[in-house]
Write a protein that holds these residues in place. Structure first.
Motif, short mmCIF file in Angstrom:
data_model
loop_
_atom_site.label_atom_id
_atom_site.label_comp_id
_atom_site.label_asym_id
_atom_site.label_seq_id
_atom_site.Cartn_x
_atom_site.Cartn_y
_atom_site.Cartn_z
N GLY A 192 0.77 -1.15 -0.16
CA GLY A 192 -0.07 -0.06 0.03
C GLY A 192 0.76 1.33 -0.07
N ILE A 193 2.07 1.15 -0.29
CA ILE A 193 2.80 2.37 -0.32
C ILE A 193 2.88 3.15 -1.50
N ASN A 194 2.58 4.21 -1.55
CA ASN A 194 2.48 5.02 -3.04
C ASN A 194 4.05 5.37 -3.22
N THR A 195 4.50 4.60 -4.08
CA THR A 195 6.04 4.34 -4.20
C THR A 195 6.23 5.92 -5.05
N THR A 196 5.41 5.98 -6.11
CA THR A 196 5.62 7.35 -6.96
C THR A 196 5.54 8.29 -6.04
N HIS A 197 4.85 8.58 -5.27
CA HIS A 197 4.74 10.10 -4.31
C HIS A 197 5.85 10.03 -3.49
N ALA A 198 6.13 9.05 -3.00
CA ALA A 198 7.43 9.00 -1.98
C ALA A 198 8.59 9.43 -2.79
N LYS A 199 8.94 8.67 -3.91
CA LYS A 199 10.21 8.84 -4.55
C LYS A 199 10.20 10.43 -5.26
N VAL A 200 9.16 10.88 -5.70
CA VAL A 200 9.17 12.19 -6.31
C VAL A 200 9.40 13.05 -5.12
N LEU A 201 8.88 12.98 -4.05
CA LEU A 201 8.76 13.91 -3.06
C LEU A 201 10.42 14.07 -2.38
N LEU A 202 11.17 13.07 -2.10
CA LEU A 202 12.52 12.91 -1.88
C LEU A 202 13.42 13.48 -2.97
N PHE A 203 13.05 13.06 -4.07
CA PHE A 203 14.08 13.56 -5.40
C PHE A 203 13.78 15.01 -5.38
N THR A 204 12.70 15.69 -5.21
CA THR A 204 12.66 17.00 -5.34
C THR A 204 13.17 17.71 -4.18
N VAL A 205 13.14 17.26 -2.86
CA VAL A 205 13.82 17.84 -1.73
C VAL A 205 15.41 17.64 -2.08
N SER A 206 15.64 16.75 -2.61
CA SER A 206 17.32 16.52 -2.75
C SER A 206 17.76 17.55 -3.83
N ALA A 207 16.97 17.44 -4.90
CA ALA A 207 17.43 18.37 -5.96
C ALA A 207 17.37 19.70 -5.65
N VAL A 208 16.53 20.38 -4.59
CA VAL A 208 16.54 21.76 -4.21
C VAL A 208 17.76 22.04 -3.50
N PHE A 209 18.18 21.19 -2.65
CA PHE A 209 19.33 21.48 -1.85
C PHE A 209 20.45 21.40 -2.67
N ILE A 210 20.48 20.52 -3.85
CA ILE A 210 21.70 20.74 -4.82
C ILE A 210 21.62 21.95 -5.60
N THR A 211 20.50 22.45 -5.94
CA THR A 211 20.27 23.67 -6.71
C THR A 211 21.04 24.86 -6.20
N VAL A 212 20.51 24.99 -4.53
CA VAL A 212 20.66 26.04 -3.98
C VAL A 212 22.42 25.99 -3.81
N THR A 213 22.94 24.86 -3.75
CA THR A 213 24.40 24.70 -3.38
C THR A 213 25.10 25.33 -4.68
N GLY A 214 24.67 24.86 -5.73
CA GLY A 214 25.36 25.49 -6.96
C GLY A 214 25.08 27.26 -7.14
N ALA A 215 23.90 27.67 -6.61
CA ALA A 215 23.64 29.13 -6.48
C ALA A 215 24.70 29.75 -5.60
N ILE A 216 24.98 29.15 -4.21
CA ILE A 216 25.86 29.60 -3.50
C ILE A 216 27.34 29.59 -4.20
N MET A 217 27.56 28.45 -4.66
CA MET A 217 29.02 28.38 -5.16
C MET A 217 29.14 29.19 -6.40
N ALA A 218 28.25 29.58 -6.95
CA ALA A 218 28.73 30.57 -8.40
C ALA A 218 29.51 31.76 -8.22
N PRO A 219 29.39 32.55 -7.15
CA PRO A 219 30.32 33.93 -7.07
C PRO A 219 31.58 33.33 -6.85
N ARG A 220 32.03 32.02 -6.25
CA ARG A 220 33.54 31.65 -6.34
C ARG A 220 34.22 31.66 -7.54
#
Length: 313
Positions: free
Chosen positions: A192-220
Motif C-alpha cells: 500500500g505504499i504510494n511509491t511514486t509519491h514518496a520517490k518524487v517527494l524525496l527526489f525534489t527535496v534532494s534537488a532543491v538542496f543541490i540547486t541552492v548549493t550551485g547558486a551559493i558556489m557560483a560567486p566563487r
C-alpha cells in the motif's frame, strides 16, 4: 529520543559552532578555499543520499541541478537581493525536479542511471543553445557582493539543515516507506505504499538542496559557462563520496566527502593529465573493496569490539 541521540546531536551542535568560527583563525586563503570545497561536496553527497540512500536509485543528475543553480546566480545575482536569488534557485530546482520526477521515476535500475546521466547532458545542451542563440554570449561573469566567508557560512548552514532533515525523515513513516522501496519496490507497492509519491517527494527535496548549493558556489568562480557549471565530474565525485562513506548512514556521505576532497585536491594538483583515470580507479576500489562504505566498516569493527567485551568472562 535516547540519551545517545541527544549526546550525538549535542556534539554536532558543538562541531558546527566550532566550524563556524574556524575561518577566523585561518590566515591562508588556500585553506579557506579547501574548506569550502569540502563543505560543498558534503552538502552535495548528503543531499544525493537523501534520495538515493534509502531508495538505492543511482542518480547521475546532480550536476544538472547544480549547474542550474549556478546560472540562476549568474542571471539574477546583480539585480536581486541575495536571499531572492537563493529563493529563485530553490524554486527552479523544485519545478525541474517535479517535472523530471513525475515523468521518469517509474524507471528503475540501470534505466534510471542512464536517464539521469542523459538529463545532465540535456540540461547542459539546452543552456548552451539558449546562450548561443538567444543571449548571443556563451559565458557569464558573476559579480555579486558575496565573499568567500559568506559562501563558507552558507554552505555550513545548508549542511546542518540537510542533515537535520535527513535525520527527521529517517525517523518518519516516509523514511520507512523509502527503505521498503529500496529493499523491494514490488513489495512496497503491494503493502500500500504510494511509491511514486514518496520517490518524487524525496527526489525534489534532494534537488532543491543541490540547486541552492550551485547558486551559493557560483560567486566563487566569477566567470561561468556550461562546461564549468555542468562539469560531469561533479556528479561522479558526489556519487563516489556518498558510496565511500555509506549512503545509507546519516553521516556516511560526510565520512566519504572529507578524505576524497583532500585526495582529489592532491591528484588534481600533481597529476592533472591523469585525473580522470585515477578517479575511475578510486571508484573501482571503493565498489570492489568497500561495498558497504566506511560507515559499514566502522559499524562492523565496533560491533565486533562490543561482542568481544560481552564474551569475556
Amino acid at each position: 529520543m535516547s540519551r545517545k541521540e541527544v549526546l550525538i546531536w549535542a556534539l554536532c551542535a558543538i562541531a558546527t559552532a566550532g566550524l563556524a568560527l574556524l575561518p577566523r583563525w585561518l590566515t591562508d586563503e588556500y585553506y579557506l578555499s579547501l574548506l569550502i570545497s569540502i563543505l560543498m561536496y558534503c552538502v552535495l553527497a548528503t543531499a544525493w543520499a537523501l534520495f538515493s540512500g534509502p531508495t538505492r536509485y543511482i542518480s547521475l543528475a546532480t550536476v544538472a541541478f547544480f549547474g542550474l543553480g549556478a546560472y540562476v546566480t549568474a542571471v539574477f545575482g546583480e539585480s536581486l537581493p541575495w536571499a531572492a536569488v537563493l529563493g529563485i534557485a530553490a524554486g527552479v530546482g523544485l519545478v525541474t525536479a517535479l517535472l523530471v520526477g513525475l515523468s521518469t521515476l517509474r524507471l528503475s535500475g540501470v534505466y534510471f542511471v542512464i536517464f539521469s546521466f542523459g538529463l545532465a547532458e540535456l540540461v547542459k545542451q539546452l543552456v548552451t543553445w539558449w546562450e548561443v542563440n538567444i543571449t548571443k554570449d556563451l559565458g557569464r561573469y558573476v559579480f555579486v557582493d558575496i565573499t568567500q566567508l559568506d559562501i563558507y557560512w552558507q554552505l555550513l548552514a545548508l549542511l546542518a539543515l540537510v542533515l537535520a532533515l535527513r535525520a527527521l525523515i529517517n525517523r518518519s513513516r516516509l523514511g520507512l516507506a523509502l527503505r521498503v522501496i529500496g529493499e523491494d519496490e514490488t513489495v512496497a507497492t503491494h503493502v500500500g505504499i504510494n511509491t511514486t509519491h514518496a520517490k518524487v517527494l524525496l527526489f525534489t527535496v534532494s534537488a532543491v538542496f543541490i540547486t541552492v548549493t550551485g547558486a551559493i558556489m557560483a560567486p566563487r568562480w566569477t566567470y561561468i559557462d556550461p562546461s564549468i557549471a555542468f562539469a560531469p565530474a561533479i556528479s561522479f565525485q558526489t556519487l563516489i563520496m556518498a558510496l565511500l562513506g555509506g549512503a545509507g548512514a546519516l553521516f556516511g556521505p560526510i565520512l566519504g566527502a572529507v578524505p576524497l576532497v583532500l585526495l582529489f585536491e592532491y591528484l588534481g594538483a600533481n597529476f592533472p593529465n591523469h585525473f580522470s583515470i585515477l578517479l575511475g580507479l578510486v571508484f573501482i576500489v571503493i565498489v570492489y573493496f568497500i561495498p558497504q562504505g566506511l560507515s559499514g566498516v566502522l559499524a562492523k569493527l565496533f560491533g565486533k569490539s562490543s561482542a568481544q567485551k560481552v564474551d569475556k568472562p
